[in-house]
Design an enzyme around this catalytic site. Structure first.
Site, short mmCIF file in Angstrom:
data_model
loop_
_atom_site.label_atom_id
_atom_site.label_comp_id
_atom_site.label_asym_id
_atom_site.label_seq_id
_atom_site.Cartn_x
_atom_site.Cartn_y
_atom_site.Cartn_z
N SER A 119 0.82 -1.21 0.00
CA SER A 119 0.00 0.00 0.00
C SER A 119 0.86 1.27 0.00
O SER A 119 0.33 2.36 0.02
CB SER A 119 -0.95 -0.02 1.21
OG SER A 119 -0.21 -0.25 2.39
N LYS B 234 3.38 1.68 -5.38
CA LYS B 234 2.46 2.37 -6.27
C LYS B 234 3.18 2.94 -7.49
O LYS B 234 2.76 2.78 -8.61
CB LYS B 234 1.81 3.49 -5.45
CG LYS B 234 0.99 4.46 -6.21
CD LYS B 234 0.14 5.27 -5.25
CE LYS B 234 0.74 6.65 -5.07
NZ LYS B 234 0.04 7.44 -4.07
N ARG C 234 0.12 -3.95 6.19
CA ARG C 234 -0.60 -4.03 7.46
C ARG C 234 -2.06 -3.61 7.36
O ARG C 234 -2.91 -4.17 8.04
CB ARG C 234 0.13 -3.21 8.53
CG ARG C 234 1.37 -3.93 9.03
CD ARG C 234 2.12 -3.12 10.02
NE ARG C 234 2.69 -1.93 9.40
CZ ARG C 234 3.75 -1.28 9.87
NH1 ARG C 234 4.34 -1.69 10.97
NH2 ARG C 234 4.22 -0.22 9.27
N LYS D 152 17.10 0.15 -1.29
CA LYS D 152 17.83 0.99 -0.35
C LYS D 152 16.87 1.64 0.64
O LYS D 152 15.69 1.77 0.30
CB LYS D 152 18.66 2.03 -1.11
CG LYS D 152 17.81 3.17 -1.64
CD LYS D 152 18.64 4.34 -2.09
CE LYS D 152 17.72 5.35 -2.63
NZ LYS D 152 17.79 6.67 -2.61
N GLU E 171 19.18 17.72 -10.50
CA GLU E 171 17.71 17.71 -10.45
C GLU E 171 17.21 19.13 -10.26
O GLU E 171 17.79 19.89 -9.47
CB GLU E 171 17.20 16.83 -9.32
CG GLU E 171 17.14 15.37 -9.72
CD GLU E 171 16.58 14.45 -8.64
OE1 GLU E 171 16.21 13.33 -8.99
OE2 GLU E 171 16.52 14.85 -7.47
N ASP F 104 22.02 9.70 -0.66
CA ASP F 104 20.82 9.57 -1.49
C ASP F 104 21.14 9.12 -2.92
O ASP F 104 20.47 8.24 -3.44
CB ASP F 104 20.06 10.91 -1.51
CG ASP F 104 18.68 10.78 -2.12
OD1 ASP F 104 18.00 9.78 -1.85
OD2 ASP F 104 18.27 11.69 -2.88
N HIS G 153 23.80 5.19 -6.69
CA HIS G 153 23.66 5.30 -8.13
C HIS G 153 24.95 5.72 -8.84
O HIS G 153 25.38 5.09 -9.81
CB HIS G 153 22.57 6.32 -8.50
CG HIS G 153 21.26 6.08 -7.81
ND1 HIS G 153 20.81 4.82 -7.50
CD2 HIS G 153 20.30 6.93 -7.37
CE1 HIS G 153 19.62 4.91 -6.90
NE2 HIS G 153 19.29 6.20 -6.80
N LYS H 139 32.42 14.95 -29.13
CA LYS H 139 32.83 16.27 -29.61
C LYS H 139 34.12 16.08 -30.37
O LYS H 139 35.12 15.61 -29.80
CB LYS H 139 33.03 17.21 -28.45
CG LYS H 139 31.73 17.49 -27.73
CD LYS H 139 31.88 18.72 -26.88
CE LYS H 139 30.55 19.15 -26.35
NZ LYS H 139 30.66 20.36 -25.57
C1 BG6 Z 1 16.45 8.04 -5.75
C2 BG6 Z 1 16.70 9.18 -4.80
O1 BG6 Z 1 17.15 6.91 -5.35
O2 BG6 Z 1 16.85 8.42 -7.04
C3 BG6 Z 1 15.97 10.42 -5.27
O3 BG6 Z 1 16.26 8.82 -3.50
C4 BG6 Z 1 16.33 10.75 -6.69
O4 BG6 Z 1 16.28 11.54 -4.42
C5 BG6 Z 1 16.15 9.52 -7.58
O5 BG6 Z 1 15.47 11.78 -7.13
C6 BG6 Z 1 16.67 9.75 -8.98
O6 BG6 Z 1 16.24 8.74 -9.83
P1 BG6 Z 1 15.92 9.06 -11.35
O7 BG6 Z 1 15.66 7.71 -11.97
O8 BG6 Z 1 14.74 9.97 -11.37
O9 BG6 Z 1 17.14 9.72 -11.89
#
Ligand code: BG6
Length: 490
Positions: A13, A18, A45, A147, A215, A234, A239, A386
């Site tokens: 949920s 989602k 739950r 994570k 971002e 984060d 990543h 380039k």
């Molecule tokens: C998540 C982070 O793991 O990756 C977010 O918690 C971040 O803060 C996101 O925005 C970025 O993922 P993507 O696929 O939108 O580049």
């Protein structure tokens, strides 16, 4: 006999289920990648009937396929509620699932895939419940986890040991969704499949490498979560570190097919990745620029987010310079930059090459523009180079131009699946190469933990930068100092 699949989504949920999990499962269903006999069981739950749950998923998925596909998918979805530590309850659900599959005898194989889309504090409970109440009796059991995998080296180790009491590595699929992105999967092909690129990826030819993640939005209500992690945990520890390990690794023995001993090739890839991380020294404040966004008059600053604790020093931006101390990359600066609330959405890897020897003198210039190879992960996947050409026309001077492979122009949209869809398919196929192994995870934590401790000991104040800007100017200095030349600057 047909193999049966039972896919259980813990935390069904919640937000992750989602936004990511159910859409990915639905995608696989639509393209016929799920076995004919599949049951998808949501578990959480809150009490809900199957029908209530189905109408919820209907809402999440309605723009992701036709109504007819959706109806067929909802037919295989059920929902059961229970506690995450309710081993006995879960045993009942487990038996019910097997009964629903009409598994009459032990000859019928039922495979189990568990997806843990749950908060970290329920993690271990759920792992234990899965092990003690939900193992497949006749097929494989695979557990997909998300994570955060710990908070620093020590907590990650502890979590790994705790999980290790219940599952060994062969059952565990630690998701890093960046590994499912098209351009990341493409890296191995691009690096090792091209005669005119492969020989160049080393210290003799590469001047510097920049991995950047930008971002254009801030924490926007997610500040409570973000503040206990910060930008390094984060997106960088996971990543971007995964990206680094793939762009710098040695060629794996195999990346497809089976190995001599008949096992999956995944270990070859993961062995090479972990060696890269092991060759990176822990980050130190000397090589780091930290920033935190402030209001630009229109958009709120980080500290204006009500969910962020007052006076927090948590960085929302970081630029880090590091070196990979091995034969291939010794002395080449790798710069990793990541930030929230910047001027654009972009994630890319940029290799800048050394000047061709003697060329500047030959062309009578003090320097010539540097060659670059850029892999853009998003938005709009593309690869561009380039390169220098003679200015077209009567002039004889040199200009920099670009060889561009833009995926949106070249390929149909639908050819690029969502990262989660691809990764879940890998789980079904038992391919672990695109999941993070425990030693990789720890090696990545070891690189960032000392710096995190320094930051969190309280003395480090991030540099303010305006919402919507390029980030702190000091980061541009770090990049420049590292020998990277912005070509526009010629
Ligand atoms: C998540 C982070 O793991 O990756 C977010 O918690 C971040 O803060 C996101 O925005 C970025 O993922 P993507 O696929 O939108 O580049």
């Amino acid at each position: 006999h047909d193999e049966r699949l039972t896919l259980v989504v813990f935390g069904a949920s919640g937000d992750l289920a989602k936004k990511k999990t159910y859409p990915a499962i639905f995608d696989l269903f639509r393209v016929g990648a799920l076995p004919r006999l599949t049951i998808v069981c949501g578990y959480a739950r809150s009490k809900m009937s199957d029908d209530e749950f189905r109408s919820r998923i209907h809402e999440y998925l309605q723009d992701k396929g036709s109504e007819e596909e959706l109806e067929r998918f909802l037919d295989i979805c059920i929902y059961r509620s229970g506690q995450y530590d309710g081993i006995e309850e879960f045993k009942e659900t487990s038996a019910e699932l097997r009964a629903l599959h009409e598994c009459k005898d032990d000859q019928e194989v039922e495979n189990r895939m568990y997806y843990l889309a749950i908060p970290p504090n329920q993690f271990l409970n759920t792992i234990k419940t899965t092990r003690e109440g939900g193992m497949s009796e006749t097929g494989w059991t695979r557990v997909v986890v998300e994570k955060p995998f710990g908070h620093d080296t020590e907590s990650a180790k502890k979590l790994g040991d705790d999980i290790g009491q219940y599952f060994d590595e062969s059952h565990l699929y630690r998701i890093d969704h960046y590994l499912g992105k098209e351009m990341v999967q493409n890296l191995v092909t691009l690096r090792f499949g091209n005669a005119f690129l492969e020989p160049l990826f080393n210290r003799d030819h590469v001047k510097s490498v920049i991995i950047s993640f930008k971002e254009p939005f801030g924490t926007e209500g997610r500040g409570g979560y973000f503040d206990s992690y910060g930008i390094i945990r984060d997106v960088m520890q996971n990543h971007l570190m995964q990206l680094l390990s793939i762009i710098a690794m040695e060629p794996p023995v195999k990346v497809a097919g089976t190995t001599k001993d008949g096992t999956d090739y995944s270990r070859f890839v993961r062995d090479e990745k972990v060696k890269v991380l092991a060759a990176v020294k822990p980050w130190s404040l000397d090589d780091v620029v930290l920033g935190q966004y402030v209001s630009n008059g229109d958009k709120p600053g980080y500290l204006d987010d009500e969910t962020v604790p007052e006076g927090s020093n948590q960085p929302t931006y970081a630029a880090v310079r590091m070196f990979i101390h091995n034969k291939r990359w010794d002395g080449v600066p790798f710069i990793m930059k990541a930030g929230k609330a910047l001027d654009e959405k972009k994630c890319e890897v940029r290799f800048q090459f050394r000047d061709p020897a003697g060329a500047a003198a030959m062309f009578g210039e003090s320097r010539i523009p540097r060659n670059e190879l850029v892999l853009r992960l998003q938005p709009q996947e593309s690869i561009y180079m380039k390169l220098n050409v003679k200015k077209p026309g009567l002039a004889t001077s040199m200009v920099q131009s670009s060889l561009d492979l833009d995926y949106t122009d070249r390929y149909d949209d639908h050819q690029i699946p969502e990262a989660y869809t691809r990764l879940l398919l890998d789980v079904l196929r038992g391919k672990q190469a695109t999941f993070v192994r425990d030693d990789e995870l720890l090696a990545a934590w070891e690189i960032v933990t000392p710096l995190l401790e320094e930051i969190e000991s309280g003395g480090v104040k991030p540099i303010p930068y305006e919402y919507g800007s390029r980030g702190p100017a000091e980061a541009d200095e770090l990049v420049k100092e590292s020998g990277y030349v912005r070509n526009a600057a010629y």
